[in-house]
Design a protein around this motif. Structure first.
Motif, PDB file in Angstrom:
ATOM      1  N   LYS A  58       9.215  -9.963 -12.309  1.00 35.83           N
ATOM      2  CA  LYS A  58       8.046 -10.628 -11.724  1.00 35.83           C
ATOM      3  C   LYS A  58       6.848  -9.697 -11.739  1.00 35.83           C
ATOM      4  N   LEU A  59       5.654 -10.279 -11.962  1.00 38.46           N
ATOM      5  CA  LEU A  59       4.403  -9.521 -11.924  1.00 38.46           C
ATOM      6  C   LEU A  59       3.530 -10.110 -10.825  1.00 38.46           C
ATOM      7  N   GLU A  60       3.187  -9.290  -9.842  1.00 38.84           N
ATOM      8  CA  GLU A  60       2.347  -9.741  -8.733  1.00 38.84           C
ATOM      9  C   GLU A  60       0.910  -9.257  -8.923  1.00 38.84           C
ATOM     10  N   TRP A  61      -0.048 -10.142  -8.637  1.00 37.22           N
ATOM     11  CA  TRP A  61      -1.469  -9.822  -8.749  1.00 37.22           C
ATOM     12  C   TRP A  61      -2.144 -10.009  -7.404  1.00 37.22           C
ATOM     13  N   ALA A  62      -3.101  -9.134  -7.090  1.00 33.19           N
ATOM     14  CA  ALA A  62      -3.944  -9.291  -5.901  1.00 33.19           C
ATOM     15  C   ALA A  62      -5.355  -8.863  -6.266  1.00 33.19           C
ATOM     16  N   PHE A  63      -6.334  -9.701  -5.951  1.00 32.46           N
ATOM     17  CA  PHE A  63      -7.741  -9.462  -6.272  1.00 32.46           C
ATOM     18  C   PHE A  63      -8.460  -9.161  -4.973  1.00 32.46           C
ATOM     19  N   LEU A  64      -8.962  -7.921  -4.830  1.00 36.26           N
ATOM     20  CA  LEU A  64      -9.523  -7.454  -3.569  1.00 36.26           C
ATOM     21  C   LEU A  64     -11.032  -7.285  -3.639  1.00 36.26           C
ATOM     22  N   MET A  98     -21.003  -6.606  -4.043  1.00 37.61           N
ATOM     23  CA  MET A  98     -19.585  -6.521  -3.691  1.00 37.61           C
ATOM     24  C   MET A  98     -18.792  -5.966  -4.873  1.00 37.61           C
ATOM     25  N   LYS A  99     -18.072  -4.902  -4.630  1.00 39.62           N
ATOM     26  CA  LYS A  99     -17.170  -4.352  -5.629  1.00 39.62           C
ATOM     27  C   LYS A  99     -15.826  -5.070  -5.532  1.00 39.62           C
ATOM     28  N   THR A 100     -15.145  -5.190  -6.648  1.00 36.24           N
ATOM     29  CA  THR A 100     -13.837  -5.847  -6.643  1.00 36.24           C
ATOM     30  C   THR A 100     -12.800  -4.986  -7.347  1.00 36.24           C
ATOM     31  N   ARG A 101     -11.560  -5.208  -6.966  1.00 38.50           N
ATOM     32  CA  ARG A 101     -10.455  -4.437  -7.536  1.00 38.50           C
ATOM     33  C   ARG A 101      -9.269  -5.373  -7.748  1.00 38.50           C
ATOM     34  N   LEU A 102      -8.747  -5.375  -8.958  1.00 45.18           N
ATOM     35  CA  LEU A 102      -7.581  -6.180  -9.300  1.00 45.18           C
ATOM     36  C   LEU A 102      -6.357  -5.275  -9.356  1.00 45.18           C
ATOM     37  N   ILE A 103      -5.347  -5.599  -8.562  1.00 45.79           N
ATOM     38  CA  ILE A 103      -4.118  -4.814  -8.515  1.00 45.79           C
ATOM     39  C   ILE A 103      -2.994  -5.618  -9.152  1.00 45.79           C
ATOM     40  N   ALA A 104      -2.239  -4.979 -10.019  1.00 49.20           N
ATOM     41  CA  ALA A 104      -1.090  -5.617 -10.647  1.00 49.20           C
ATOM     42  C   ALA A 104       0.148  -4.758 -10.424  1.00 49.20           C
ATOM     43  N   ASP A 105       1.205  -5.362  -9.914  1.00 49.84           N
ATOM     44  CA  ASP A 105       2.487  -4.673  -9.761  1.00 49.84           C
ATOM     45  C   ASP A 105       3.494  -5.388 -10.662  1.00 49.84           C
ATOM     46  N   ALA A 106       3.808  -4.768 -11.788  1.00 46.91           N
ATOM     47  CA  ALA A 106       4.623  -5.411 -12.815  1.00 46.91           C
ATOM     48  C   ALA A 106       6.048  -4.885 -12.812  1.00 46.91           C
ATOM     49  N   GLY A 107       6.978  -5.764 -12.467  1.00 51.04           N
ATOM     50  CA  GLY A 107       8.384  -5.459 -12.621  1.00 51.04           C
ATOM     51  C   GLY A 107       8.926  -6.191 -13.838  1.00 51.04           C
ATOM     52  N   SER A 108      10.179  -5.950 -14.162  1.00 55.18           N
ATOM     53  CA  SER A 108      10.765  -6.610 -15.320  1.00 55.18           C
ATOM     54  C   SER A 108      10.945  -8.102 -15.100  1.00 55.18           C
ATOM     55  N   ALA A 152      10.386  -5.680   0.332  1.00 53.58           N
ATOM     56  CA  ALA A 152      10.795  -6.505  -0.798  1.00 53.58           C
ATOM     57  C   ALA A 152       9.970  -6.194  -2.044  1.00 53.58           C
ATOM     58  N   THR A 153       8.665  -5.959  -1.866  1.00 54.79           N
ATOM     59  CA  THR A 153       7.778  -5.626  -2.979  1.00 54.79           C
ATOM     60  C   THR A 153       6.775  -4.575  -2.508  1.00 54.79           C
ATOM     61  N   PRO A 154       6.133  -3.876  -3.428  1.00 57.26           N
ATOM     62  CA  PRO A 154       5.132  -2.878  -3.034  1.00 57.26           C
ATOM     63  C   PRO A 154       3.759  -3.466  -2.711  1.00 57.26           C
ATOM     64  N   MET A 155       3.521  -4.752  -2.982  1.00 58.01           N
ATOM     65  CA  MET A 155       2.159  -5.257  -2.996  1.00 58.01           C
ATOM     66  C   MET A 155       1.419  -5.087  -1.665  1.00 58.01           C
ATOM     67  N   ASP A 156       2.039  -5.400  -0.551  1.00 55.31           N
ATOM     68  CA  ASP A 156       1.340  -5.246   0.737  1.00 55.31           C
ATOM     69  C   ASP A 156       0.905  -3.801   0.944  1.00 55.31           C
ATOM     70  N   GLY A 157       1.775  -2.864   0.594  1.00 52.91           N
ATOM     71  CA  GLY A 157       1.424  -1.452   0.730  1.00 52.91           C
ATOM     72  C   GLY A 157       0.322  -1.043  -0.223  1.00 52.91           C
ATOM     73  N   LEU A 158       0.314  -1.596  -1.427  1.00 53.51           N
ATOM     74  CA  LEU A 158      -0.736  -1.273  -2.395  1.00 53.51           C
ATOM     75  C   LEU A 158      -2.079  -1.852  -1.965  1.00 53.51           C
ATOM     76  N   ILE A 159      -2.054  -3.030  -1.382  1.00 55.87           N
ATOM     77  CA  ILE A 159      -3.299  -3.613  -0.855  1.00 55.87           C
ATOM     78  C   ILE A 159      -3.861  -2.721   0.243  1.00 55.87           C
ATOM     79  N   LYS A 160      -2.991  -2.242   1.101  1.00 58.01           N
ATOM     80  CA  LYS A 160      -3.434  -1.337   2.172  1.00 58.01           C
ATOM     81  C   LYS A 160      -3.973  -0.037   1.591  1.00 58.01           C
ATOM     82  N   TYR A 161      -3.281   0.513   0.598  1.00 58.63           N
ATOM     83  CA  TYR A 161      -3.699   1.779   0.001  1.00 58.63           C
ATOM     84  C   TYR A 161      -5.045   1.642  -0.700  1.00 58.63           C
TER      85      TYR A 161
END
Length: 293
Positions: free
Chosen positions: A13-19, A1-11, A270-279
């Protein structure tokens, strides 16, 4: 299984998603925001180590994709990449601007004008692969029109210069226990003044019924279109989408302003994270990125 960690950092709040490879979200959480242009390397490294401790044990990170406020130049991207590589030593690391994150989240592989309206503001013309034109943000002192920092700056200035209706002005100063000396110290001497100013945006939302407050927000969002969107050639022919807390919470006014100026807003998140997870959830993207964008 390959994994990918996504971070969306604003001034703020920083959101993380591990896929996982199949797009399953193995873990997601938030941490304090980071602006790569302003934060010192030690505090950034501490934040990344803390994030690493929150990931599921026993599952290695194969790729890290970091989208960050302040990641506006190759040297800054290299700085963040170096810190990430020390925390996740075996992972491929990719660092992009927060604007690229917004564009991928909002448009995927389609073209359009991607906009950020959060603590700061930004915009860029995206061709489905890269940002091909950009009006510079310039930060909250020279730019950031329509942002939380810009709105907060207007609110504080109007309060201290007695431009607000007296009832609203009194409520604002009492609610936040503000005195001029403290405000000047926080803005001119302490760190993260943009975050401090943006923290007053909830007051605007709570009092949007007041004509002066409504006009303040309307005028600042209008400034964003005039000084940013209007500068792109044939801007009226492009789809325009927004991400960020200001766009989300003032969606109605934002759409009113856009419509009055003849622009077409197609999406607000509100945030880019859902779109980044999809992308990034597409399995064929693993290992197929350029080193930096």
């Amino acid at each position: 299984m390959k994994t990918r960690l996504i971070a969306d950092a604003g001034s703020t709040k920083l959101e993380w998603a591990f896929l996982a490879t199949d797009s399953a979200v193995l873990s997601s959480f938030t941490s304090a925001g980071i602006n790569a242009l302003l934060a010192d390397p030690d505090s950034i490294a501490a934040s990344f180590r803390d994030a690493s401790s929150k990931l599921p044990e026993g599952i290695p990170v194969d790729e890290v994709h970091y989208y960050g406020a302040g990641c506006a130049t190759p040297s800054i991207c290299d700085k963040i990449s170096g810190i990430l590589s020390k925390v996740w030593e075996k992972a491929q690391v990719f660092v992009y601007s927060d604007l690229m994150g917004a564009a991928r989240a909002l448009f995927g592989e389609e073209k359009g004008i991607a906009c950020i309206l959060g603590t700061g503001s930004n915009s860029g013309l995206y061709d489905g692969t890269r940002i091909v034109d950009q009006i510079p943000s310039l930060g909250f002192i020279l730019g950031d029109e329509g942002s939380g920092a810009a709105l907060g700056k207007r609110l504080v200035s109007d309060a201290l210069k007695r431009q607000l209706p007296e009832g609203i002005r009194k409520n604002f100063l009492e609610k936040y226990s503000l005195i001029p000396q403290e405000i000047l110290d926080r803005v001119y001497r302490q760190s993260a003044p943009n975050r401090f100013l943006a923290s007053f945006v909830p007051f605007l939302s709570e009092n949007i019924w007041d004509h002066h407050v409504y006009s303040l927000v309307h005028e600042e969002l209008t400034r964003f279109f005039h000084r940013n969107i209007a500068m792109y050639p044939e801007a009226h022919s492009h789809e325009i989408s927004f991400t960020g807390s200001i766009a989300f919470y003032f969606e109605k006014i934002l759409k009113e302003v856009a419509s009055s100026l003849g622009y077409r807003v197609t999406a607000i998140t509100a945030t880019p994270m859902d779109g980044l997870i999809k992308y990034h959830g597409k399995t064929n993207r693993f290992g197929n990125e350029k080193k930096a964008l």
